[in-house]
Scaffold this motif. Sequence first.
Motif, PDB file in Angstrom:
ATOM      1  N   CYS A 137      -8.987   5.587  16.921  1.00  0.00           N
ATOM      2  CA  CYS A 137     -10.289   5.426  16.266  1.00  0.00           C
ATOM      3  C   CYS A 137     -11.351   5.001  17.287  1.00  0.00           C
ATOM      4  O   CYS A 137     -11.204   3.970  17.942  1.00  0.00           O
ATOM      5  CB  CYS A 137     -10.187   4.393  15.159  1.00  0.00           C
ATOM      6  N   HIS A 167      -0.272   3.978   1.494  1.00  0.00           N
ATOM      7  CA  HIS A 167      -0.601   4.655   2.746  1.00  0.00           C
ATOM      8  C   HIS A 167      -0.790   3.622   3.847  1.00  0.00           C
ATOM      9  O   HIS A 167      -1.726   2.833   3.803  1.00  0.00           O
ATOM     10  CB  HIS A 167      -1.891   5.466   2.595  1.00  0.00           C
ATOM     11  N   ARG A 210      -2.198   3.211   6.703  1.00  0.00           N
ATOM     12  CA  ARG A 210      -3.152   3.649   7.721  1.00  0.00           C
ATOM     13  C   ARG A 210      -3.511   2.500   8.649  1.00  0.00           C
ATOM     14  O   ARG A 210      -3.641   1.354   8.229  1.00  0.00           O
ATOM     15  CB  ARG A 210      -4.409   4.201   7.050  1.00  0.00           C
ATOM     16  N   LYS A 266     -12.353   8.464   6.524  1.00  0.00           N
ATOM     17  CA  LYS A 266     -11.335   8.171   5.504  1.00  0.00           C
ATOM     18  C   LYS A 266     -10.151   9.126   5.639  1.00  0.00           C
ATOM     19  O   LYS A 266      -8.993   8.723   5.532  1.00  0.00           O
ATOM     20  CB  LYS A 266     -11.970   8.283   4.116  1.00  0.00           C
ATOM     21  N   GLU A 267     -10.449  10.416   5.896  1.00  0.00           N
ATOM     22  CA  GLU A 267      -9.383  11.416   6.040  1.00  0.00           C
ATOM     23  C   GLU A 267      -8.489  11.098   7.239  1.00  0.00           C
ATOM     24  O   GLU A 267      -7.295  11.388   7.230  1.00  0.00           O
ATOM     25  CB  GLU A 267     -10.002  12.804   6.229  1.00  0.00           C
ATOM     26  N   ARG A 268      -9.069  10.498   8.261  1.00  0.00           N
ATOM     27  CA  ARG A 268      -8.305  10.169   9.476  1.00  0.00           C
ATOM     28  C   ARG A 268      -7.624   8.817   9.393  1.00  0.00           C
ATOM     29  O   ARG A 268      -6.944   8.391  10.312  1.00  0.00           O
ATOM     30  CB  ARG A 268      -9.233  10.203  10.693  1.00  0.00           C
ATOM     31  N   GLY A 269      -7.817   8.135   8.261  1.00  0.00           N
ATOM     32  CA  GLY A 269      -7.154   6.861   8.069  1.00  0.00           C
ATOM     33  C   GLY A 269      -7.793   5.686   8.771  1.00  0.00           C
ATOM     34  O   GLY A 269      -7.177   4.646   8.963  1.00  0.00           O
ATOM     35  N   TRP A 270      -9.068   5.854   9.176  1.00  0.00           N
ATOM     36  CA  TRP A 270      -9.764   4.774   9.877  1.00  0.00           C
ATOM     37  C   TRP A 270     -10.362   3.762   8.932  1.00  0.00           C
ATOM     38  O   TRP A 270     -10.619   2.636   9.306  1.00  0.00           O
ATOM     39  CB  TRP A 270     -10.864   5.359  10.780  1.00  0.00           C
ATOM     40  N   ASP A 315      -3.249   4.582  17.268  1.00  0.00           N
ATOM     41  CA  ASP A 315      -4.543   4.835  16.639  1.00  0.00           C
ATOM     42  C   ASP A 315      -5.597   5.176  17.695  1.00  0.00           C
ATOM     43  O   ASP A 315      -5.695   4.517  18.722  1.00  0.00           O
ATOM     44  CB  ASP A 315      -4.975   3.594  15.862  1.00  0.00           C
ATOM     45  N   THR A 362       0.830  -1.202   0.000  1.00  0.00           N
ATOM     46  CA  THR A 362       0.000   0.000   0.000  1.00  0.00           C
ATOM     47  C   THR A 362       0.868   1.257   0.000  1.00  0.00           C
ATOM     48  O   THR A 362       1.989   1.247   0.494  1.00  0.00           O
ATOM     49  CB  THR A 362      -0.935   0.023   1.238  1.00  0.00           C
TER      50      THR A 362
END
Length: 200
Positions: free
Chosen positions: A138, A84, A86, A195-199, A136, A82
């Motif tokens: 989340c 990214h 995340r 999505k912006e926070r990578g969750w 994280d 990947t």
Amino acid sequence: MIRVLLADDETLLRTALVSLLGLSGRIEVVAQAADGLEAVALAGIRTPDVVVLDLEMPGIDGIEAARRVIAARPGQAVVLLTRHGRAGVLRQALAAGVRGFLLKSVDPAELERVIIHVHGGRRWIDAEVSAAAMTDDCPLTDRELDALRLTTEGLTVREISARLHLATGTVRNYLSSAMQKTGGSSRHVAARKAKERGWI
């Protein structure tokens, strides 16, 4: 020789990796795929020892392709690449049964080591991604994340319910909870924020 299937929609990168892995003397790339669906089909036909999948591919992404490959061949070693790293993506990959998780910026020699490592039954997670996962924050549950992820795919609540095998009211509750936790004014805004926070 470790038999490998390599899937990536970027032709230049895929063919370069095939050439470089072929120089190792321990790895033979027995099949190449340009998308997730082709990867799933070829995994069934060529029965590779290790499947290497790009995360972001047309058709179905690397995680869904991994789920299907492993469902068809339990115990199949899969490595996910990947751009990214995340934490949310790592969680999904591990839940799907992926054994290796690497950034696409990895050195080919490192990829070779990881392929050998996961072929031996072990797991390998990029250190940078692992560190991000440990910090994280989340607040969303797995089901809330699933509902938001399918929202980003443009599915309706009814379609999400069918995909997750849940009642429509249950999915609405998950989405409502996710909206509260993210501060999103709609499920689409909540999904975008997640999505912006990578969750997801």
